[in-house]
Design an enzyme around this catalytic site. Structure first.
Site, PDB file in Angstrom:
ATOM      1  N   HIS A  45     -76.960  73.514  58.843  1.00  0.00           N
ATOM      2  CA  HIS A  45     -75.964  72.530  59.271  1.00  0.00           C
ATOM      3  C   HIS A  45     -75.066  72.271  58.085  1.00  0.00           C
ATOM      4  CE1 HIS A  45     -74.440  69.039  61.549  1.00  0.00           C
ATOM      5  NE2 HIS A  45     -74.192  68.603  60.338  1.00  0.00           N
ATOM      6  N   CYS A  46     -73.802  72.553  58.239  1.00  0.00           N
ATOM      7  CA  CYS A  46     -72.892  72.452  57.107  1.00  0.00           C
ATOM      8  C   CYS A  46     -72.016  71.214  57.259  1.00  0.00           C
ATOM      9  CB  CYS A  46     -72.019  73.695  57.018  1.00  0.00           C
ATOM     10  SG  CYS A  46     -70.962  73.683  55.581  1.00  0.00           S
ATOM     11  N   PRO A  47     -72.243  70.194  56.453  1.00  0.00           N
ATOM     12  CA  PRO A  47     -71.389  69.008  56.571  1.00  0.00           C
ATOM     13  C   PRO A  47     -69.952  69.283  56.152  1.00  0.00           C
ATOM     14  CG  PRO A  47     -72.929  68.772  54.747  1.00  0.00           C
ATOM     15  CD  PRO A  47     -73.302  70.028  55.452  1.00  0.00           C
TER      16      PRO A  47
END
Lengths: 151, 479
Positions: B162-164
């Site tokens: 999950h890439c913020p």
């Protein structure tokens, strides 16, 4: 108004259903699971479920599943044309996807057509209903036995 | 005309939708705007301060190349952020009931311990055993390579991380966009940095002091500084993802060490195409999988009824699962109760069990394995229990329950403890993830991705821990 702004994709999703408002609830359902033995490509198990023994012969069941497997194999095949499609999309900064449909989506359309054809010819006359695996997230094929209540 | 309800409005995950379902993002998008502003701001300064001078003094190709790169970067970024990463739709109530029935173990009433059904299923992928875990939120056995993203509350196919920074999960459907974004951003960053430095050097050519150059073109200095600090991490990330693409792995698998040989057992990546170019092409240009969640589809009354039944079922089944204390795979024999109490009913008991279990990790049996070489001491499994029914929380993904290693095998234990507050929106996020990671892995993870807390670290396998004699690190990550 709502009809005019349909994109091709939405038409496809509208056509994914079985025409008659989807499979009914509260009836016996048989699930054909995925076969992961060759990787994560979409492939379904061809083992004949015993619940359908009195309705359907093994050949037509296996024909349906094998045919679906072939369609998915075609959709996911790493062929030259799909690579070209991918490279071209990359070169245009993926803007091309706004206006064209991918090879996979074309195959899904074929699959939806095949499922509804099989329903009309084979499954519905025997009181069964095949659900398009796309509507179940390609996890399984659902076969509803329409006149048998869920156990 | 009645308003049309579309399926994204009833979507069970926590994603945010814009433009009537065309755009799909993670629930937290703050960092995404920082990314956009940083890229657009730096490029803007470059185009305003450096481009006119360089176009005049060197070649007009510079603004053209810069502009093309910038457009490509932004379009890849928006593609990554706004598309469906490959969310697997949740099970219908019938399907959930069917799976439930399949995994149920006959539970004879006079048995003193409640034996919960196994929550993993093993399949062979090209002869390689792969464990499929049951997802308590989505009510499915996750397909191989899929993982549940706790921030978006979805199972994602070929979950990478999950890439913020891009404000979305990176999964099967948007990995190629993500890779294109990272690589083109690396090029843009190097290009802009080189141009800004050239500009400053040319300004100081005629024995003018450096401060004079700064006064003439303050934007170049800002651009140079920003690029200098960001170029290293971007280059590292691009290199790391190039390595992943050539070996057809995901960040998740690489960190967990899914395909490293363990216990003398040969292990390989069963999804690989067996050669570097094949992997690259397949990952980056292969067939583009379709979105499975049909978020622009029109909601029919049947669909709505089904969704309502799903949410009802959730509440009911949570109560059932809330009493599951220890989960053990079938292959390992008898269940071992930790708490020693076999009451599975009331909420009060659950609370006390939870507290008891929470304290355990601080006592010796759980710290010892992390120093390595503890024989056969990993029969302690901590499950995270929170009185679900009383707090009325969202469904919890009980991933942290790890299978026991086979007895007699010398290895280090892996204990993952996490409080359920992680998944509940109302509670402060105090997830205490105790995962022994090897020092080099952790370093690499932090250096390259900067997303260590957002990763799915739920099922670290022993391979990534038991390698060598490095003292395991205890990582306390607050997500």
């Amino acid at each position: 108004m709502p009809m005019s702004n349909h994109t091709p994709l939405e038409d496809m999703s509208a056509g994914r259903g079985q025409g008659g408002g989807g499979p009914p609830q509260n009836c016996l359902k048989v699930y054909i699971q995925r076969d992961y033995s060759e990787g994560t490509m979409v492939k379904f198990q061809t083992r004949f479920p015993s619940e359908l023994g009195d309705r359907l012969d093994r050949q037509s069941f296996e024909y349906t599943i094998n045919q679906l497997n072939n369609y998915f194999a075609e959709a996911e095949r790493a062929s030259c044309s799909t690579y070209c499609e991918g490279c071209l999309a990359c070169l245009t900064g993926y803007l091309i996807y706004i206006c064209t449909e991918t090879h996979y989506e074309k195959c899904l359309r074929k699959i939806a057509k095949f499922v509804s054809e099989q329903n009309d010819r084979v499954y519905r006359p025997r009181g069964l209903l095949l659900t398009d695996p796309t509507t179940r997230g390609l996890r399984l094929i659902e076969i509803s036995v329409l006149d048998r209540p869920a156990s | 005309m009645p308003r049309i309800t579309r399926k994204w409005e009833l979507f069970p995950g926590r994603n945010r939708f814009c433009c009537d379902g065309r755009v799909m993002m993670a629930p937290e998008t703050g960092v995404f705007y920082v990314t956009v502003c940083l890229i657009a701001g730096t490029s803007g300064l470059f185009f305003a301060f450096d481009c006119p001078f360089l176009a005049e003094n060197i070649t007009p190709a510079i603004p053209v190349i810069g502009g093309l790169l910038f457009i490509f970067v932004m379009s890849a970024l928006f593609r990554t952020s706004f598309s469906d990463p490959g969310v697997i739709p949740r099970a219908t109530p019938e399907e959930a009931a069917y799976i439930e029935k399949q995994i149920e173990v006959p539970n004879n009433g006079n048995s003193p311990t409640y034996r919960p059904p196994p929550r993993t299923k093993e399949v062979l992928v090209r002869g390689q055993p792969v464990k499929l875990k049951y997802c308590f939120t989505c009510k499915i056995f996750r397909p191989p390579r899929a993982s549940h993203c706790s921030l978006c509350d979805n199972c994602v196919e070929r979950f990478d991380h999950h890439c913020p920074w891009v404000g979305n999960c990176v999964g099967r459907r948007n990995y190629r966009y993500f890779y294109a974004f990272i690589v083109s951003l690396a090029f843009l960053c190097v290009f802009i940095f080189a141009c800004a430095v050239t500009h400053l050097i040319m300004l100081t050519r005629d024995n003018k002091p450096f401060l004079e150059a700064v006064r003439l073109s303050p934007g170049s200095v800002v651009v140079g500084v920003v690029c200098f600090f960001s170029v290293w991490s971007i280059l590292g990330l691009a290199g790391f993802h190039t390595y992943l693409a050539t070996s057809n792995q995901t960040t998740n698998e690489d960190i967990k060490g899914s395909f490293t040989s363990k216990r003398g057992q040969e292990s390989f990546n069963p999804y690989s195409q067996r050669n570097i170019c094949g992997n690259c092409f397949y990952v980056l240009c292969g067939p583009a999988p379709p979105s499975l969640i049909d978020r622009r589809g029109v909601v029919t009354p049947e669909y709505r009824a089904e969704q309502e039944r799903v949410s009802e079922d959730c509440i009911v089944t949570d109560k059932t699962y809330g009493t599951v204390k220890i989960v053990q795979p079938q292959s390992n024999g008898v269940a071992v109760p930790i708490s020693g109490s076999d009451d599975t009913g009331s909420t009060n008991n659950l609370v006390s069990n939870h507290q008891r279990q929470q304290q355990q990790p601080h006592s010796s049996p759980h710290v010892e394995p992390m120093n390595g070489n503890v024989v056969n001491n990993s029969s302690q499994i901590v499950s995270n229990e929170v009185p679900l029914a009383s707090l009325n929380l969202a469904p919890i993904d009980i991933d942290e329950i790890e299978p026991l290693p086979a007895p007699g095998i010398r290895q280090t234990g892996c204990t993952v403890l996490s409080t359920a507050g992680l998944e509940s929106p109302g509670l402060p996020p105090v997830a205490t993830v105790m995962t022994p990671l090897s020092a080099s892995r952790l370093r690499l993870l932090q250096d390259t991705t900067m997303i260590e807390s957002a990763l799915d670290l739920d099922s670290l396998e022993e391979a990534s821990i038991g390698r060598g004699s490095q003292a395991g690190l205890i990582k306390l990550g607050a997500i």
